[in-house]
Design a protein around this motif. Structure first.
Motif, mmCIF file in Angstrom:
data_model
loop_
_atom_site.group_PDB
_atom_site.id
_atom_site.type_symbol
_atom_site.label_atom_id
_atom_site.label_comp_id
_atom_site.label_asym_id
_atom_site.label_seq_id
_atom_site.Cartn_x
_atom_site.Cartn_y
_atom_site.Cartn_z
ATOM 1 N N LEU A 93 0.834 -1.189 0.000
ATOM 2 C CA LEU A 93 0.000 0.000 0.000
ATOM 3 C C LEU A 93 0.874 1.247 0.000
ATOM 4 O O LEU A 93 2.055 1.200 0.342
ATOM 5 C CB LEU A 93 -0.910 0.002 1.234
ATOM 6 C CG LEU A 93 -1.835 -1.208 1.372
ATOM 7 C CD1 LEU A 93 -2.588 -1.139 2.692
ATOM 8 C CD2 LEU A 93 -2.810 -1.278 0.212
ATOM 9 N N SER A 94 0.269 2.358 -0.365
ATOM 10 C CA SER A 94 0.992 3.625 -0.360
ATOM 11 C C SER A 94 1.540 3.882 1.034
ATOM 12 O O SER A 94 0.826 3.782 2.028
ATOM 13 C CB SER A 94 0.049 4.750 -0.772
ATOM 14 O OG SER A 94 0.698 5.977 -0.710
ATOM 15 N N GLY A 95 2.804 4.186 1.123
ATOM 16 C CA GLY A 95 3.430 4.484 2.393
ATOM 17 C C GLY A 95 4.080 3.293 3.072
ATOM 18 O O GLY A 95 4.800 3.464 4.057
ATOM 19 N N ASP A 96 3.833 2.073 2.582
ATOM 20 C CA ASP A 96 4.408 0.889 3.219
ATOM 21 C C ASP A 96 5.925 0.853 3.116
ATOM 22 O O ASP A 96 6.606 0.443 4.060
ATOM 23 C CB ASP A 96 3.817 -0.395 2.642
ATOM 24 C CG ASP A 96 2.428 -0.682 3.153
ATOM 25 O OD1 ASP A 96 1.973 0.028 4.077
ATOM 26 O OD2 ASP A 96 1.786 -1.615 2.647
ATOM 27 N N GLU A 97 6.457 1.272 1.971
ATOM 28 C CA GLU A 97 7.911 1.265 1.846
ATOM 29 C C GLU A 97 8.535 2.256 2.830
ATOM 30 O O GLU A 97 9.525 1.948 3.495
ATOM 31 C CB GLU A 97 8.365 1.597 0.426
ATOM 32 C CG GLU A 97 9.872 1.564 0.289
ATOM 33 C CD GLU A 97 10.372 1.708 -1.129
ATOM 34 O OE1 GLU A 97 11.611 1.680 -1.301
ATOM 35 O OE2 GLU A 97 9.562 1.828 -2.061
ATOM 36 N N ALA A 98 7.936 3.421 2.963
ATOM 37 C CA ALA A 98 8.447 4.415 3.916
ATOM 38 C C ALA A 98 8.362 3.881 5.339
ATOM 39 O O ALA A 98 9.279 4.095 6.142
ATOM 40 C CB ALA A 98 7.662 5.715 3.781
ATOM 41 N N LYS A 99 7.297 3.175 5.652
ATOM 42 C CA LYS A 99 7.141 2.598 6.991
ATOM 43 C C LYS A 99 8.226 1.545 7.253
ATOM 44 O O LYS A 99 8.805 1.490 8.339
ATOM 45 C CB LYS A 99 5.753 1.978 7.120
ATOM 46 C CG LYS A 99 5.418 1.500 8.500
ATOM 47 C CD LYS A 99 3.970 1.009 8.560
ATOM 48 C CE LYS A 99 3.640 0.443 9.927
ATOM 49 N NZ LYS A 99 2.266 -0.056 10.006
ATOM 50 N N ALA A 100 8.502 0.719 6.242
ATOM 51 C CA ALA A 100 9.532 -0.311 6.386
ATOM 52 C C ALA A 100 10.906 0.328 6.570
ATOM 53 O O ALA A 100 11.694 -0.095 7.418
ATOM 54 C CB ALA A 100 9.533 -1.232 5.168
ATOM 55 N N ARG A 101 11.192 1.349 5.807
ATOM 56 C CA ARG A 101 12.481 2.025 5.927
ATOM 57 C C ARG A 101 12.606 2.745 7.264
ATOM 58 O O ARG A 101 13.679 2.759 7.877
ATOM 59 C CB ARG A 101 12.713 2.959 4.757
ATOM 60 C CG ARG A 101 12.944 2.168 3.460
ATOM 61 C CD ARG A 101 13.382 3.069 2.331
ATOM 62 N NE ARG A 101 13.613 2.321 1.121
ATOM 63 C CZ ARG A 101 14.778 1.781 0.782
ATOM 64 N NH1 ARG A 101 15.805 1.873 1.579
ATOM 65 N NH2 ARG A 101 14.907 1.134 -0.361
ATOM 66 N N ALA A 102 11.504 3.307 7.743
ATOM 67 C CA ALA A 102 11.525 3.971 9.057
ATOM 68 C C ALA A 102 11.800 2.968 10.173
ATOM 69 O O ALA A 102 12.403 3.310 11.185
ATOM 70 C CB ALA A 102 10.198 4.687 9.297
ATOM 71 N N ALA A 103 11.372 1.723 9.977
ATOM 72 C CA ALA A 103 11.619 0.674 10.971
ATOM 73 C C ALA A 103 13.067 0.193 10.927
ATOM 74 O O ALA A 103 13.525 -0.471 11.850
ATOM 75 C CB ALA A 103 10.670 -0.500 10.742
ATOM 76 N N GLY A 104 13.782 0.524 9.833
ATOM 77 C CA GLY A 104 15.182 0.134 9.719
ATOM 78 C C GLY A 104 15.503 -0.761 8.539
ATOM 79 O O GLY A 104 16.652 -1.152 8.354
ATOM 80 N N CYS A 105 14.499 -1.100 7.733
ATOM 81 C CA CYS A 105 14.769 -1.941 6.553
ATOM 82 C C CYS A 105 15.619 -1.160 5.556
ATOM 83 O O CYS A 105 15.442 0.040 5.370
ATOM 84 C CB CYS A 105 13.462 -2.365 5.895
ATOM 85 S SG CYS A 105 12.500 -3.511 6.910
ATOM 86 N N ASP A 106 16.533 -1.863 4.931
ATOM 87 C CA ASP A 106 17.443 -1.233 3.980
ATOM 88 C C ASP A 106 16.888 -1.221 2.558
ATOM 89 O O ASP A 106 17.325 -0.424 1.735
ATOM 90 C CB ASP A 106 18.789 -1.971 4.003
ATOM 91 C CG ASP A 106 19.417 -1.918 5.379
ATOM 92 O OD1 ASP A 106 19.913 -0.841 5.745
ATOM 93 O OD2 ASP A 106 19.369 -2.935 6.106
ATOM 94 N N ALA A 107 15.953 -2.110 2.283
ATOM 95 C CA ALA A 107 15.336 -2.187 0.956
ATOM 96 C C ALA A 107 13.933 -2.756 1.118
ATOM 97 O O ALA A 107 13.558 -3.228 2.189
ATOM 98 C CB ALA A 107 16.177 -3.049 0.020
#
Length: 70
Positions: A36-50
């Motif tokens: 969903l829109s914003g999921d990638e930003a949420k994952a990166r905010a949690a610390g995911c690198d990609a």
């Protein structure tokens, strides 16, 4: 890191891994079927690198993994 995990979701698991000084340098690629829109930003905010959303091609995931093996 699969985002949809039982008991502890992938976001929290990632935050815990990245909070550990001995583990924080391990690259984490988020994988999810909920793109969903914003999921990638949420994952990166949690610390995911990609971030990779399902369905994905094996080549796409392999290319992301190879970026961290260089």
């Amino acid at each position: 890191m699969d985002i949809e995990l039982p008991i502890l979701d992938g976001y929290e698991a990632t935050r815990r891994i990245k909070a550990n000084p001995e583990l924080k340098s391990i690259p984490i690629i988020a994988v999810t079927s909920y793109a969903l829109s914003g999921d990638e930003a949420k994952a990166r905010a949690a610390g995911c690198d990609a971030y990779v959303s399902k369905p994905f091609s094996p080549r796409e995931l392999l290319a992301k993994v190879q970026n961290y093996l260089k």
